[in-house]
Design a protein around this motif. Structure first.
Motif, PDB file in Angstrom:
ATOM      1  N   UNK A   1      -9.512  -1.497   2.934  1.00 39.41           N
ATOM      2  CA  UNK A   1     -10.356  -0.334   3.212  1.00 39.41           C
ATOM      3  C   UNK A   1      -9.458   0.742   3.814  1.00 39.41           C
ATOM      4  N   UNK A   2      -9.525   1.956   3.285  1.00 37.37           N
ATOM      5  CA  UNK A   2      -8.688   3.046   3.775  1.00 37.37           C
ATOM      6  C   UNK A   2      -9.534   4.103   4.472  1.00 37.37           C
TER       7      UNK A   2
ATOM      8  N   UNK B   1       0.823  -1.189   0.000  1.00 39.41           N
ATOM      9  CA  UNK B   1       0.000   0.000   0.000  1.00 39.41           C
ATOM     10  C   UNK B   1       0.868   1.254   0.000  1.00 39.41           C
ATOM     11  N   UNK B   2       2.082   1.147   0.497  1.00 40.87           N
ATOM     12  CA  UNK B   2       2.958   2.311   0.499  1.00 40.87           C
ATOM     13  C   UNK B   2       3.268   2.772  -0.918  1.00 40.87           C
ATOM     14  N   UNK B   3       3.367   1.839  -1.857  1.00 37.14           N
ATOM     15  CA  UNK B   3       3.614   2.213  -3.259  1.00 37.14           C
ATOM     16  C   UNK B   3       2.473   3.032  -3.832  1.00 37.14           C
ATOM     17  N   UNK B   4       1.270   2.836  -3.298  1.00 35.97           N
ATOM     18  CA  UNK B   4       0.107   3.592  -3.767  1.00 35.97           C
ATOM     19  C   UNK B   4      -0.070   4.901  -3.012  1.00 35.97           C
ATOM     20  N   UNK B   5       0.843   5.194  -2.091  1.00 32.70           N
ATOM     21  CA  UNK B   5       0.802   6.449  -1.364  1.00 32.70           C
ATOM     22  C   UNK B   5       0.074   6.395  -0.038  1.00 32.70           C
ATOM     23  N   UNK B   6      -0.237   5.201   0.450  1.00 29.13           N
ATOM     24  CA  UNK B   6      -0.938   5.074   1.719  1.00 29.13           C
ATOM     25  C   UNK B   6       0.041   4.776   2.847  1.00 29.13           C
ATOM     26  N   UNK B   7      -0.152   5.446   3.953  1.00 28.06           N
ATOM     27  CA  UNK B   7       0.617   5.220   5.161  1.00 28.06           C
ATOM     28  C   UNK B   7      -0.106   4.155   5.993  1.00 28.06           C
ATOM     29  N   UNK B   8       0.607   3.488   6.865  1.00 25.56           N
ATOM     30  CA  UNK B   8       0.026   2.447   7.706  1.00 25.56           C
ATOM     31  C   UNK B   8      -1.188   2.957   8.491  1.00 25.56           C
ATOM     32  N   UNK B   9      -1.152   4.205   8.938  1.00 25.75           N
ATOM     33  CA  UNK B   9      -2.246   4.790   9.721  1.00 25.75           C
ATOM     34  C   UNK B   9      -3.509   4.985   8.896  1.00 25.75           C
ATOM     35  N   UNK B  10      -3.375   5.023   7.577  1.00 25.27           N
ATOM     36  CA  UNK B  10      -4.520   5.254   6.694  1.00 25.27           C
ATOM     37  C   UNK B  10      -5.259   3.973   6.309  1.00 25.27           C
ATOM     38  N   UNK B  11      -4.743   2.829   6.712  1.00 23.27           N
ATOM     39  CA  UNK B  11      -5.381   1.545   6.424  1.00 23.27           C
ATOM     40  C   UNK B  11      -6.375   1.238   7.526  1.00 23.27           C
TER      41      UNK B  11
ATOM     42  N   UNK C   1      -9.457   7.282   4.033  1.00 23.64           N
ATOM     43  CA  UNK C   1      -9.893   8.373   3.159  1.00 23.64           C
ATOM     44  C   UNK C   1     -11.137   8.009   2.343  1.00 23.64           C
ATOM     45  N   UNK C   2     -11.434   6.712   2.217  1.00 22.76           N
ATOM     46  CA  UNK C   2     -12.629   6.257   1.505  1.00 22.76           C
ATOM     47  C   UNK C   2     -13.175   5.020   2.227  1.00 22.76           C
ATOM     48  N   UNK C   3     -13.740   5.201   3.424  1.00 23.04           N
ATOM     49  CA  UNK C   3     -14.152   4.058   4.240  1.00 23.04           C
ATOM     50  C   UNK C   3     -15.272   3.206   3.633  1.00 23.04           C
ATOM     51  N   UNK C   4     -16.027   3.746   2.698  1.00 23.25           N
ATOM     52  CA  UNK C   4     -17.113   2.993   2.075  1.00 23.25           C
ATOM     53  C   UNK C   4     -16.698   2.349   0.756  1.00 23.25           C
ATOM     54  N   UNK C   5     -15.435   2.473   0.399  1.00 23.56           N
ATOM     55  CA  UNK C   5     -14.926   1.928  -0.853  1.00 23.56           C
ATOM     56  C   UNK C   5     -13.848   0.887  -0.541  1.00 23.56           C
ATOM     57  N   UNK C   6     -14.032  -0.315  -1.033  1.00 23.39           N
ATOM     58  CA  UNK C   6     -13.072  -1.392  -0.799  1.00 23.39           C
ATOM     59  C   UNK C   6     -12.225  -1.562  -2.053  1.00 23.39           C
ATOM     60  N   UNK C   7     -10.916  -1.547  -1.877  1.00 22.41           N
ATOM     61  CA  UNK C   7      -9.984  -1.770  -2.982  1.00 22.41           C
ATOM     62  C   UNK C   7      -9.666  -3.255  -3.033  1.00 22.41           C
ATOM     63  N   UNK C   8      -9.723  -3.849  -4.237  1.00 18.08           N
ATOM     64  CA  UNK C   8      -9.527  -5.280  -4.410  1.00 18.08           C
ATOM     65  C   UNK C   8      -8.228  -5.515  -5.172  1.00 18.08           C
ATOM     66  N   UNK C   9      -7.305  -6.256  -4.562  1.00 12.25           N
ATOM     67  CA  UNK C   9      -6.007  -6.540  -5.176  1.00 12.25           C
ATOM     68  C   UNK C   9      -5.879  -8.024  -5.494  1.00 12.25           C
ATOM     69  N   UNK C  10      -5.310  -8.329  -6.678  1.00  7.36           N
ATOM     70  CA  UNK C  10      -5.036  -9.704  -7.081  1.00  7.36           C
ATOM     71  C   UNK C  10      -3.695  -9.751  -7.805  1.00  7.36           C
TER      72      UNK C  10
END
Length: 63
Positions: free
Chosen positions: A38-39, A1-11, A41-50
């Motif tokens: 789920x981050x 997630x850090x590569x996408x610009x998210x910090x651990x606190x934002x997860x 900044x967008x708690x109602x949006x789930x990001x799906x990784x594969x």
């Protein structure tokens, strides 16, 4: 997630699920899991990784 610009606190949450349908043979065991993130900044949006391919060269954001 850090590569996408998210910090651990934002997860907010991370969950995994075994799902052959979405992966469509891209990932044999033990790599056959989908990761839902789920981050804050967008708690109602789930990001799906594969996995992007069968060689597990990179992870992609499905949606």
């Amino acid at each position: 997630m850090q590569r996408l610009g998210y910090d651990e606190k934002e997860i907010q949450s991370i969950t995994t699920e075994h799902d052959d349908f979405l992966l469509k043979g891209k990932a044999p065991e033990p790599y056959d899991y989908i990761v839902y993130v789920e981050t804050t900044d967008a708690p109602n949006e789930v990001k799906v990784f594969t996995w992007a391919d069968t060689k597990h060269s990179k992870v992609i954001l499905e949606k």
